[in-house]
Design an enzyme around this catalytic site. Sequence first.
Site, PDB file in Angstrom:
ATOM      1  N   ARG A  47       0.828  -1.214   0.000  1.00 47.08           N
ATOM      2  CA  ARG A  47       0.000   0.000   0.000  1.00 47.08           C
ATOM      3  C   ARG A  47       0.865   1.268   0.000  1.00 47.08           C
ATOM      4  NH1 ARG A  47      -4.468   2.926   3.390  1.00 47.08           N
ATOM      5  NH2 ARG A  47      -5.892   3.307   1.659  1.00 47.08           N
ATOM      6  N   HIS A  51       0.534   4.121  -2.830  1.00 47.44           N
ATOM      7  CA  HIS A  51       0.177   5.511  -2.531  1.00 47.44           C
ATOM      8  C   HIS A  51       1.298   6.496  -2.875  1.00 47.44           C
ATOM      9  CE1 HIS A  51      -3.662   5.184   0.121  1.00 47.44           C
ATOM     10  NE2 HIS A  51      -3.703   4.385  -0.914  1.00 47.44           N
ATOM     11  N   TRP A 190     -10.494  -8.599   2.565  1.00 51.12           N
ATOM     12  CA  TRP A 190     -11.256  -8.941   1.371  1.00 51.12           C
ATOM     13  C   TRP A 190     -11.281 -10.458   1.138  1.00 51.12           C
ATOM     14  CZ3 TRP A 190      -8.194  -4.606   1.751  1.00 51.12           C
ATOM     15  CH2 TRP A 190      -8.740  -3.388   1.365  1.00 51.12           C
TER      16      TRP A 190
HETATM   17 ZN1  ZEM Z   1      -6.379  -0.231  -1.667  1.00 50.38          ZN
HETATM   18  N1  ZEM Z   1      -7.332   0.263   0.035  1.00 50.38           N
HETATM   19  N2  ZEM Z   1      -7.613   0.955  -2.764  1.00 50.38           N
HETATM   20  N3  ZEM Z   1      -5.289  -0.631  -3.359  1.00 50.38           N
HETATM   21  N4  ZEM Z   1      -5.088  -1.344  -0.595  1.00 50.38           N
HETATM   22  C1  ZEM Z   1      -7.073  -0.228   1.286  1.00 50.38           C
HETATM   23  C2  ZEM Z   1      -6.126  -1.170   1.626  1.00 50.38           C
HETATM   24  C3  ZEM Z   1      -5.213  -1.702   0.740  1.00 50.38           C
HETATM   25  C4  ZEM Z   1      -8.675   1.670  -2.281  1.00 50.38           C
HETATM   26  C5  ZEM Z   1      -8.949   1.937  -0.923  1.00 50.38           C
HETATM   27  O1  ZEM Z   1      -9.737   2.987  -0.606  1.00 50.38           O
HETATM   28  C6  ZEM Z   1      -8.381   1.168   0.136  1.00 50.38           C
HETATM   29  C7  ZEM Z   1      -5.555  -0.180  -4.627  1.00 50.38           C
HETATM   30  C8  ZEM Z   1      -6.707   0.481  -5.019  1.00 50.38           C
HETATM   31  C9  ZEM Z   1      -7.649   1.001  -4.128  1.00 50.38           C
HETATM   32  C10 ZEM Z   1      -4.018  -2.046  -1.087  1.00 50.38           C
HETATM   33  C11 ZEM Z   1      -3.479  -1.961  -2.375  1.00 50.38           C
HETATM   34  C12 ZEM Z   1      -4.086  -1.282  -3.412  1.00 50.38           C
HETATM   35  C13 ZEM Z   1      -7.963   0.369   2.225  1.00 50.38           C
HETATM   36  C14 ZEM Z   1      -7.953   0.096   3.726  1.00 50.38           C
HETATM   37  C15 ZEM Z   1      -8.780   1.219   1.518  1.00 50.38           C
HETATM   38  C16 ZEM Z   1      -9.916   2.040   2.117  1.00 50.38           C
HETATM   39  C17 ZEM Z   1      -6.946   1.018   4.419  1.00 50.38           C
HETATM   40  C18 ZEM Z   1      -6.884   0.775   5.902  1.00 50.38           C
HETATM   41  O2  ZEM Z   1      -7.899   1.008   6.567  1.00 50.38           O
HETATM   42  O3  ZEM Z   1      -5.817   0.361   6.388  1.00 50.38           O
HETATM   43  C19 ZEM Z   1      -9.444   2.189  -3.395  1.00 50.38           C
HETATM   44  C20 ZEM Z   1     -10.699   3.025  -3.338  1.00 50.38           C
HETATM   45  C21 ZEM Z   1      -8.825   1.759  -4.530  1.00 50.38           C
HETATM   46  C22 ZEM Z   1      -9.307   1.997  -5.907  1.00 50.38           C
HETATM   47  C23 ZEM Z   1      -9.353   1.046  -6.816  1.00 50.38           C
HETATM   48  C24 ZEM Z   1      -4.467  -0.515  -5.509  1.00 50.38           C
HETATM   49  C25 ZEM Z   1      -4.385  -0.130  -6.982  1.00 50.38           C
HETATM   50  C26 ZEM Z   1      -3.550  -1.195  -4.748  1.00 50.38           C
HETATM   51  C27 ZEM Z   1      -2.202  -1.766  -5.122  1.00 50.38           C
HETATM   52  C28 ZEM Z   1      -1.866  -2.053  -6.367  1.00 50.38           C
HETATM   53  C29 ZEM Z   1      -3.481  -2.907  -0.055  1.00 50.38           C
HETATM   54  C30 ZEM Z   1      -2.338  -3.895  -0.208  1.00 50.38           C
HETATM   55  C31 ZEM Z   1      -4.244  -2.682   1.098  1.00 50.38           C
HETATM   56  C32 ZEM Z   1      -4.109  -3.358   2.462  1.00 50.38           C
HETATM   57  C33 ZEM Z   1      -3.276  -2.507   3.391  1.00 50.38           C
HETATM   58  C34 ZEM Z   1      -3.132  -3.097   4.761  1.00 50.38           C
HETATM   59  O4  ZEM Z   1      -2.654  -2.357   5.628  1.00 50.38           O
HETATM   60  O5  ZEM Z   1      -3.454  -4.263   4.985  1.00 50.38           O
END
Ligand code: ZEM
Length: 291
Positions: A47, A51, A190
Amino acid sequence: LSGSASETTGVFVPKQEDYQKVYDDIAALLQEKDDYDDGSYGPVLVRLAWHASGTYDKETGTGGSNGATMRFAPEGDHGANAGLVAARDFLAPVKAKFPWITYSDLWILAGICAIQEMQGPTIPYRPGRMDKDIAACTPDGRLPDASQGNKHLRGIFYRMGFNDQEIVALSGAHALGRCHTDRSGFDGPWTFSPTVVTNEYYKLLLNEKWNWKKWNGPKQYEDKSTKTLMMLPTDMALVSDKAFKQWVDKYAKDEGLFFKDFAAVITKLFELGVPFDETTQQTPIILKPTA
Ligand code: ZEM
């Protein structure tokens, strides 16, 4: 061969083997610090790399992984980046041990290491990112908002230069990790295997029945059968939108295709806006996984 000091500048010039040493150090730390979340810092490292990269704007050429501007308060404090300090702190001892690597290169290398160590596809790595100062921080609002739908997803990801297929392939990263109430406000993982890269995200999107979760938190879905898994409104947009759904169908059926497309699109994401030096770093490095 290991790197050496440049004869003209005295600055350390790293070689492939030096990047492998950084990789091995991160991989060892991942093994060692197994009491975090679901047993791994891997997802939060992915993540962080996402970001750092996903702020890119193709029109202005601003944002992207070249800069690591999330180190500074304005960007680090953006709501979307809540909790990523855990990933940055995890990498602090690695930066101290290998001071020659830029934060920007380190964060992306760590994302690649995490994906590979969590049994994901091989991601070619090209170093060459430079850290920028606070003035290069991007404005808030460039990263996606999970409470929205298909229009918003296209707006955000087209701005980075991605198409519909790439949006769906990137979203497969949600096989990993979880939502935290004290970060995004959402809650839960998920998939049942949040520390392994799989195509389970797509399978669950299609095969589970998803209902609105009844709670006081932000609107999210829960699976009907176990009520332990979650989907964000933006995740559900991938099955309600026909153009997106055809790719969800493909990736649910064929994990090999997902791995191939995910590797390609993650490489593109991690290199957005990075001006690689034409002469020195054209050939990507393949970093060897531990297992
Ligand atoms: Zn995420 N993501 N993401 N994401 N994401 C979260 C967690 C993780 C969206 C999003 O709002 C959120 C992509 C795309 C998008 C990962 C990777 C990638 C979380 C939870 C949210 C709300 C955060 C938390 O509470 O800790 C949205 C709206 C997306 C639009 C499509 C893409 C592209 C990613 C990588 C290629 C990963 C690995 C996590 C888990 C993080 C963790 O701490 O476990």
